[in-house]
Motif scaffolding. Structure first.
Motif, PDB file in Angstrom:
ATOM      1  N   GLU A   2      12.954 -83.030 -97.217  1.00 45.78           N
ATOM      2  CA  GLU A   2      12.369 -83.536 -95.969  1.00 45.78           C
ATOM      3  C   GLU A   2      12.884 -84.929 -95.744  1.00 45.78           C
ATOM      4  O   GLU A   2      13.194 -85.360 -94.703  1.00 45.78           O
ATOM      5  CB  GLU A   2      10.857 -83.483 -95.760  1.00 45.78           C
ATOM      6  N   VAL A   3      12.913 -85.621 -96.760  1.00 46.15           N
ATOM      7  CA  VAL A   3      13.585 -87.177 -96.813  1.00 46.15           C
ATOM      8  C   VAL A   3      14.901 -87.186 -96.457  1.00 46.15           C
ATOM      9  O   VAL A   3      15.326 -87.990 -95.560  1.00 46.15           O
ATOM     10  CB  VAL A   3      13.322 -87.640 -98.261  1.00 46.15           C
ATOM     11  N   ARG A   4      15.695 -86.181 -97.267  1.00 49.81           N
ATOM     12  CA  ARG A   4      17.094 -85.926 -96.679  1.00 49.81           C
ATOM     13  C   ARG A   4      17.404 -85.534 -95.118  1.00 49.81           C
ATOM     14  O   ARG A   4      18.137 -86.107 -94.372  1.00 49.81           O
ATOM     15  CB  ARG A   4      17.770 -85.051 -97.674  1.00 49.81           C
ATOM     16  N   ALA A   5      16.542 -84.729 -94.473  1.00 48.47           N
ATOM     17  CA  ALA A   5      16.586 -84.168 -93.413  1.00 48.47           C
ATOM     18  C   ALA A   5      16.263 -85.322 -92.208  1.00 48.47           C
ATOM     19  O   ALA A   5      16.853 -85.416 -91.368  1.00 48.47           O
ATOM     20  CB  ALA A   5      15.667 -82.861 -93.081  1.00 48.47           C
ATOM     21  N   ALA A   6      15.106 -86.237 -92.858  1.00 45.41           N
ATOM     22  CA  ALA A   6      14.945 -87.294 -92.101  1.00 45.41           C
ATOM     23  C   ALA A   6      16.213 -88.249 -91.903  1.00 45.41           C
ATOM     24  O   ALA A   6      16.416 -88.854 -90.710  1.00 45.41           O
ATOM     25  CB  ALA A   6      13.760 -88.157 -92.397  1.00 45.41           C
ATOM     26  N   GLY A   7      16.865 -88.762 -93.137  1.00 46.03           N
ATOM     27  CA  GLY A   7      17.959 -89.220 -93.170  1.00 46.03           C
ATOM     28  C   GLY A   7      19.039 -88.775 -92.060  1.00 46.03           C
ATOM     29  O   GLY A   7      19.808 -89.554 -91.349  1.00 46.03           O
ATOM     30  N   VAL A   8      19.578 -87.396 -92.291  1.00 49.94           N
ATOM     31  CA  VAL A   8      20.333 -86.765 -91.418  1.00 49.94           C
ATOM     32  C   VAL A   8      19.969 -86.946 -90.230  1.00 49.94           C
ATOM     33  O   VAL A   8      20.860 -87.230 -89.260  1.00 49.94           O
ATOM     34  CB  VAL A   8      20.742 -85.316 -91.916  1.00 49.94           C
ATOM     35  N   ALA A   9      18.928 -86.676 -89.484  1.00 47.04           N
ATOM     36  CA  ALA A   9      18.573 -86.831 -88.118  1.00 47.04           C
ATOM     37  C   ALA A   9      18.581 -88.243 -87.532  1.00 47.04           C
ATOM     38  O   ALA A   9      19.167 -88.412 -86.580  1.00 47.04           O
ATOM     39  CB  ALA A   9      16.914 -86.348 -88.070  1.00 47.04           C
ATOM     40  N   ALA A  10      18.382 -89.282 -88.542  1.00 44.26           N
ATOM     41  CA  ALA A  10      18.530 -90.704 -88.105  1.00 44.26           C
ATOM     42  C   ALA A  10      20.143 -91.086 -87.787  1.00 44.26           C
ATOM     43  O   ALA A  10      20.331 -91.437 -86.747  1.00 44.26           O
ATOM     44  CB  ALA A  10      17.910 -91.852 -89.068  1.00 44.26           C
ATOM     45  N   GLN A  11      20.610 -90.366 -88.820  1.00 40.64           N
ATOM     46  CA  GLN A  11      22.336 -90.975 -88.609  1.00 40.64           C
ATOM     47  C   GLN A  11      22.812 -89.973 -87.087  1.00 40.64           C
ATOM     48  O   GLN A  11      23.569 -90.592 -86.514  1.00 40.64           O
ATOM     49  CB  GLN A  11      23.038 -90.201 -89.741  1.00 40.64           C
ATOM     50  N   GLU A  12      22.284 -88.909 -87.090  1.00 43.67           N
ATOM     51  CA  GLU A  12      22.493 -88.169 -85.562  1.00 43.67           C
ATOM     52  C   GLU A  12      22.201 -88.827 -84.538  1.00 43.67           C
ATOM     53  O   GLU A  12      23.135 -88.850 -83.572  1.00 43.67           O
ATOM     54  CB  GLU A  12      22.113 -86.778 -85.494  1.00 43.67           C
ATOM     55  N   VAL A  13      20.754 -89.537 -84.315  1.00 42.93           N
ATOM     56  CA  VAL A  13      20.438 -90.036 -83.528  1.00 42.93           C
ATOM     57  C   VAL A  13      21.442 -91.516 -83.275  1.00 42.93           C
ATOM     58  O   VAL A  13      21.705 -91.833 -82.269  1.00 42.93           O
ATOM     59  CB  VAL A  13      18.894 -90.687 -83.474  1.00 42.93           C
ATOM     60  N   ALA A  14      21.582 -92.042 -84.268  1.00 44.96           N
ATOM     61  CA  ALA A  14      22.488 -93.234 -84.316  1.00 44.96           C
ATOM     62  C   ALA A  14      24.003 -93.085 -83.525  1.00 44.96           C
ATOM     63  O   ALA A  14      24.353 -93.639 -82.787  1.00 44.96           O
ATOM     64  CB  ALA A  14      22.730 -93.735 -85.541  1.00 44.96           C
ATOM     65  N   ARG A  72      24.431 -90.569 -81.420  1.00 46.02           N
ATOM     66  CA  ARG A  72      24.212 -90.101 -80.144  1.00 46.02           C
ATOM     67  C   ARG A  72      24.121 -91.613 -79.233  1.00 46.02           C
ATOM     68  O   ARG A  72      24.600 -91.810 -78.217  1.00 46.02           O
ATOM     69  CB  ARG A  72      23.130 -89.133 -79.895  1.00 46.02           C
ATOM     70  N   VAL A  73      23.301 -92.636 -79.864  1.00 43.46           N
ATOM     71  CA  VAL A  73      23.231 -93.845 -79.208  1.00 43.46           C
ATOM     72  C   VAL A  73      24.626 -94.539 -78.956  1.00 43.46           C
ATOM     73  O   VAL A  73      24.938 -94.747 -77.932  1.00 43.46           O
ATOM     74  CB  VAL A  73      22.347 -94.793 -79.893  1.00 43.46           C
ATOM     75  N   VAL A  74      25.518 -94.617 -80.092  1.00 45.37           N
ATOM     76  CA  VAL A  74      26.890 -94.991 -79.862  1.00 45.37           C
ATOM     77  C   VAL A  74      27.627 -94.211 -78.509  1.00 45.37           C
ATOM     78  O   VAL A  74      28.356 -94.923 -77.720  1.00 45.37           O
ATOM     79  CB  VAL A  74      27.518 -94.798 -81.152  1.00 45.37           C
ATOM     80  N   GLU A  75      27.618 -92.869 -78.628  1.00 42.78           N
ATOM     81  CA  GLU A  75      28.257 -92.153 -77.456  1.00 42.78           C
ATOM     82  C   GLU A  75      27.702 -92.345 -76.153  1.00 42.78           C
ATOM     83  O   GLU A  75      28.477 -92.797 -75.323  1.00 42.78           O
ATOM     84  CB  GLU A  75      28.099 -90.733 -77.734  1.00 42.78           C
ATOM     85  N   GLU A  76      26.367 -92.378 -76.248  1.00 42.49           N
ATOM     86  CA  GLU A  76      25.806 -92.896 -74.842  1.00 42.49           C
ATOM     87  C   GLU A  76      26.232 -94.294 -74.261  1.00 42.49           C
ATOM     88  O   GLU A  76      26.362 -94.418 -73.027  1.00 42.49           O
ATOM     89  CB  GLU A  76      24.214 -92.721 -74.756  1.00 42.49           C
ATOM     90  N   VAL A  77      26.263 -95.305 -75.137  1.00 39.98           N
ATOM     91  CA  VAL A  77      26.651 -96.815 -74.924  1.00 39.98           C
ATOM     92  C   VAL A  77      27.909 -96.628 -74.431  1.00 39.98           C
ATOM     93  O   VAL A  77      28.275 -97.368 -73.375  1.00 39.98           O
ATOM     94  CB  VAL A  77      26.397 -97.551 -75.951  1.00 39.98           C
ATOM     95  N   ALA A 114      23.716 -99.253 -85.592  1.00 36.70           N
ATOM     96  CA  ALA A 114      24.341 -99.235 -87.033  1.00 36.70           C
ATOM     97  C   ALA A 114      22.698 -99.541 -87.921  1.00 36.70           C
ATOM     98  O   ALA A 114      23.186 -98.892 -88.978  1.00 36.70           O
ATOM     99  CB  ALA A 114      24.852-100.820 -87.025  1.00 36.70           C
ATOM    100  N   GLU A 115      22.143-100.022 -87.635  1.00 32.66           N
ATOM    101  CA  GLU A 115      20.805-100.325 -88.120  1.00 32.66           C
ATOM    102  C   GLU A 115      20.148 -98.758 -88.695  1.00 32.66           C
ATOM    103  O   GLU A 115      19.661 -98.515 -89.710  1.00 32.66           O
ATOM    104  CB  GLU A 115      19.727-100.970 -87.736  1.00 32.66           C
ATOM    105  N   ARG A 152      22.264 -96.951 -91.084  1.00 31.47           N
ATOM    106  CA  ARG A 152      22.173 -97.296 -92.388  1.00 31.47           C
ATOM    107  C   ARG A 152      20.819 -97.024 -92.894  1.00 31.47           C
ATOM    108  O   ARG A 152      20.645 -96.379 -94.059  1.00 31.47           O
ATOM    109  CB  ARG A 152      21.877 -98.987 -92.534  1.00 31.47           C
ATOM    110  N   GLY A 153      19.727 -96.833 -92.317  1.00 31.08           N
ATOM    111  CA  GLY A 153      18.287 -96.454 -92.753  1.00 31.08           C
ATOM    112  C   GLY A 153      18.428 -94.796 -93.040  1.00 31.08           C
ATOM    113  O   GLY A 153      17.946 -94.391 -93.843  1.00 31.08           O
ATOM    114  N   GLY A 154      19.335 -94.238 -92.150  1.00 32.87           N
ATOM    115  CA  GLY A 154      19.333 -92.780 -92.327  1.00 32.87           C
ATOM    116  C   GLY A 154      20.051 -92.524 -93.662  1.00 32.87           C
ATOM    117  O   GLY A 154      19.853 -91.678 -94.484  1.00 32.87           O
ATOM    118  N   ARG A 155      21.363 -93.239 -93.708  1.00 33.08           N
ATOM    119  CA  ARG A 155      21.996 -93.275 -95.082  1.00 33.08           C
ATOM    120  C   ARG A 155      21.119 -93.372 -96.359  1.00 33.08           C
ATOM    121  O   ARG A 155      21.068 -92.867 -97.315  1.00 33.08           O
ATOM    122  CB  ARG A 155      23.134 -94.093 -95.040  1.00 33.08           C
TER     123      ARG A 155
END
Length: 107
Positions: A16-28, A30-35, A74-75, A78-81
């Motif tokens: 679950e910790v790994r899944a949360a990290g992967v989800a955070a990286q995916e969100v990051a 998407r943010v870059v893509e939207e910007v 980027a933050e 990093r948190g996701g990683r």
């Protein structure tokens, strides 16, 4: 993978910790893509109103928001990683302890 219980009264489920990290990286990502997607249309508007104060202000404001959101992405990345790395560390610790005791189910 089993839950790991710390002495401080909490449990860790590495998957679950790994899944949360992967989800955070995916969100990051998407943010870059939207910007990036917003930048083109705004630049077009800025060109159309060149010479007007509102055009310069819009360009400045957009640039500031893009920098802020890219920094936030980027933050988050990093948190996701770090979460994914932590999951790996928990799993390695669990495997090490299991090995010290002869593995699960061994006597």
């Amino acid at each position: 993978m089993a839950e790991l219980s710390g002495g401080a009264g909490f449990r860790v489920v590495p998957g679950e910790v790994r899944a949360a990290g992967v989800a955070a990286q995916e969100v990051a990502g998407r943010v870059v893509e939207e910007v990036r997607a917003v930048g083109g249309p705004v630049e077009g508007v800025v060109r159309e109103v060149r010479g007007w104060q509102v055009g310069e202000a819009l360009g400045t404001c957009t640039h500031a928001w893009q920098e802020l959101l890219n920094g936030l992405a980027a933050e988050i990345d990093r948190g996701g990683r770090k979460l994914a790395e932590s999951a790996g560390a928990y799993q390695a610790a669990e495997a090490g302890v299991a090995g010290d005791f002869g593995g699960p189910g061994r006597r």
